[in-house]
Scaffold this active site. Sequence first.
Site, short mmCIF file in Angstrom:
data_model
loop_
_atom_site.label_atom_id
_atom_site.label_comp_id
_atom_site.label_asym_id
_atom_site.label_seq_id
_atom_site.Cartn_x
_atom_site.Cartn_y
_atom_site.Cartn_z
N CYS A 3 32.35 6.28 13.95
CA CYS A 3 32.48 7.12 15.14
C CYS A 3 33.64 8.10 15.08
O CYS A 3 33.51 9.23 15.57
CB CYS A 3 32.52 6.23 16.38
N LYS B 76 28.76 6.57 25.39
CA LYS B 76 27.76 7.11 24.46
C LYS B 76 26.94 5.96 23.88
O LYS B 76 27.39 4.81 23.89
CB LYS B 76 28.44 7.90 23.34
N HIS C 50 25.81 0.38 24.88
CA HIS C 50 24.39 0.25 24.52
C HIS C 50 23.63 -0.63 25.51
O HIS C 50 24.12 -1.70 25.90
CB HIS C 50 24.25 -0.40 23.15
N ASP D 81 36.40 4.47 20.84
CA ASP D 81 35.80 3.12 20.79
C ASP D 81 36.79 1.98 20.50
O ASP D 81 36.50 1.09 19.70
CB ASP D 81 34.67 3.09 19.75
N ASP E 49 31.55 2.95 23.34
CA ASP E 49 30.20 2.66 22.86
C ASP E 49 29.53 1.80 23.94
O ASP E 49 30.11 0.80 24.38
CB ASP E 49 30.34 1.88 21.53
N HIS F 126 26.16 -5.30 19.67
CA HIS F 126 27.57 -5.06 20.04
C HIS F 126 27.63 -4.12 21.24
O HIS F 126 26.70 -3.35 21.48
CB HIS F 126 28.33 -4.42 18.85
N HIS G 280 18.74 -1.78 22.64
CA HIS G 280 19.06 -0.62 21.79
C HIS G 280 18.47 -0.75 20.38
O HIS G 280 18.52 -1.82 19.76
CB HIS G 280 20.59 -0.44 21.69
#
Length: 206
Positions: A160, A115, A49, A9, A47, A90, A53
Amino acid sequence: MSQALIVVDVQVDFCPGGALAVPAGDEVVAPINAMMGDYDTVILTQDWHPAEHSSFADNFRPGPGDPAGTGAPFSFVEMEYGPQVLWPRHCVQGTRGANLHPDLDQSRAELILRKGFRPQIDSYSAFFENDKMTPTGLHGYLAERGITHLTFVGLAHDFCVAYSAIDAARLGYDTRIIESACRAINLNGSLADARDRMWQAGVALF
Ligand code: VGL
Ligand code: ZN
């Protein structure tokens, strides 16, 4: 023995000026670029989203029994799968903040694993989502590639990176993290707690 570097990330939103900036997050870029040549395989995670989310504080709708203030950014709420931190919005899919840091060397990356794309569940670990059951597919990828040794670096050290390294150790990989190439959010002592849990799981901390 085959070794992979997993770069977690390193994204615009996790660096200074970003939506969920990790203090000094951009300082990991140069050391990570410098170590990529030492590994057989380089894997990046991202990351990623959807706008709706459930980990975003501004998507949280308090229920009738919730006290005033429930759902503030950086507070905990109970999801169906357990406790979850509510984060500032984010790494929204397709936005600039979700991009990998522009100076991160992507040329040797053989896999970019996204993810956190399921609206109802967050995913800190690169192996399992936060329900600890839904796999990302990374374990199968590594097994098929014969990769047995994993080194983790990136952001955030205490979320993470730590969740990924702990799952890796539990899955039987020889697992280490290089702390000088990680930076932490450090929410209520979360870094000390994450280091303890990594130690207990058998992750080597360098
Ligand atoms: C992360 C919080 C929310 C991380 C991702 O990359 O550590 N932290 N989403
Ligand atoms: Zn996230």
